[in-house]
Enzyme design. Sequence first.
Site, PDB file in Angstrom:
ATOM      1  N   TYR A  56      -8.078  19.400  17.335  1.00  0.00           N
ATOM      2  CA  TYR A  56      -7.494  18.664  18.458  1.00  0.00           C
ATOM      3  C   TYR A  56      -8.606  18.329  19.450  1.00  0.00           C
ATOM      4  CZ  TYR A  56      -2.788  20.282  17.025  1.00  0.00           C
ATOM      5  OH  TYR A  56      -1.619  20.546  16.351  1.00  0.00           O
ATOM      6  N   LEU A 206      10.951  16.045  19.916  1.00  0.00           N
ATOM      7  CA  LEU A 206      11.327  14.775  20.547  1.00  0.00           C
ATOM      8  C   LEU A 206      10.739  13.581  19.799  1.00  0.00           C
ATOM      9  CD1 LEU A 206      10.999  15.664  24.340  1.00  0.00           C
ATOM     10  CD2 LEU A 206      13.074  15.558  22.933  1.00  0.00           C
ATOM     11  N   ARG A 208       7.753  12.706  19.081  1.00  0.00           N
ATOM     12  CA  ARG A 208       6.623  12.099  19.803  1.00  0.00           C
ATOM     13  C   ARG A 208       7.084  11.182  20.936  1.00  0.00           C
ATOM     14  NH1 ARG A 208       5.942  12.931  14.618  1.00  0.00           N
ATOM     15  NH2 ARG A 208       4.081  14.056  13.935  1.00  0.00           N
ATOM     16  N   GLY A 209       8.163  11.585  21.549  1.00  0.00           N
ATOM     17  CA  GLY A 209       8.676  10.840  22.690  1.00  0.00           C
ATOM     18  C   GLY A 209       9.731   9.811  22.338  1.00  0.00           C
TER      19      GLY A 209
END
Length: 334
Positions: A56, A206, A208-209
């Site tokens: 990341y 979610l 990724r929104g």
Amino acid sequence: MEQRSLGSTGPKISAFGLGTMGMSAFYGPTDRAESIATLHQALDAGITLLDTGDFYGMGHNELLIAEALKERRRADVTLSVKFGAQRDPAGGWIGFDGRPAAVKTTLAYSLVRLNTDHIDIYRPARLDPNVPIEETVGAIAELVKAGYVRHIGLSEVGSETIRRAAKVHPICDLQIEYSLISRGIEDDILSTCRELGIAVTAYGVLSRGLISGHWTKETRTGKGDFRGMSPRFQAGNIDRNLALVEALRQVADRLGVSVAQVAIAWVASRGADIFPLIGARKRDQLTESLGALDVKLSDADLTAIEKAVPKGAAAGGRYAEAQLAHLDSEKVTR
């Protein structure tokens, strides 16, 4: 916050965990100060599980977490680290490395970046098709014996791989995408985990929104935002998917809560062995997500949610076809 055991062999952790990927990569520009403030808020709220990956931001995320934990007691935090994803200097994906030597080398670097003497849960990010899972897990087991790792987890693997890994060493949890519009684990993987006493740490709750209630057709992605290439956000799919969100909004409005809170509460309702990972990058997002802890869904609510967002109703895959081909969790067990 409620604390419970992560599987039959894992540590006791908070009911919700915090996924920190977006604080370093994949969703566009980040704000270091806001990220650290969000990490502090999560810890103050009782979240004990922090999930990261050594890839990341090419180590950026681990360094960020180390900075946020400077004034915290290490014993109060459960660090979950994924390893093995290989990237080039431009950020491109070039495969996965699950060789025993690589397992130990990546762990050594993570210990330094995180400024800790052990990792609580260590897991391969994906299955290396060129290395038997027994060899990868066996190498982590040696690190457990040496005291550098406390528990072993898996990520995005199918039932056959889970069973093979569990024969080598106890597995505390499987990290895998699970949401109202990503329910593939219900076909086989979830029952395998439950048979073996393995918990599920659910990311992408979610999507990724997409099902947060805040995404619209007018929302634009910036450079480096994964959603700009994600099938479910593309023309031809986005309209259908946002229609599902609007149907879910009607349920949320009736309950007097937000769409995001209903979506997260639904994942949490799937069982005491399911631990949602909240992917908040900002304090207001985290505050909203934590509100899901207070949402208690009745049988009637669950029926209404199922009607609003039926299983398999989403348009587009959770990853592009080329990426799905590399996911062991997407392979059909014959």
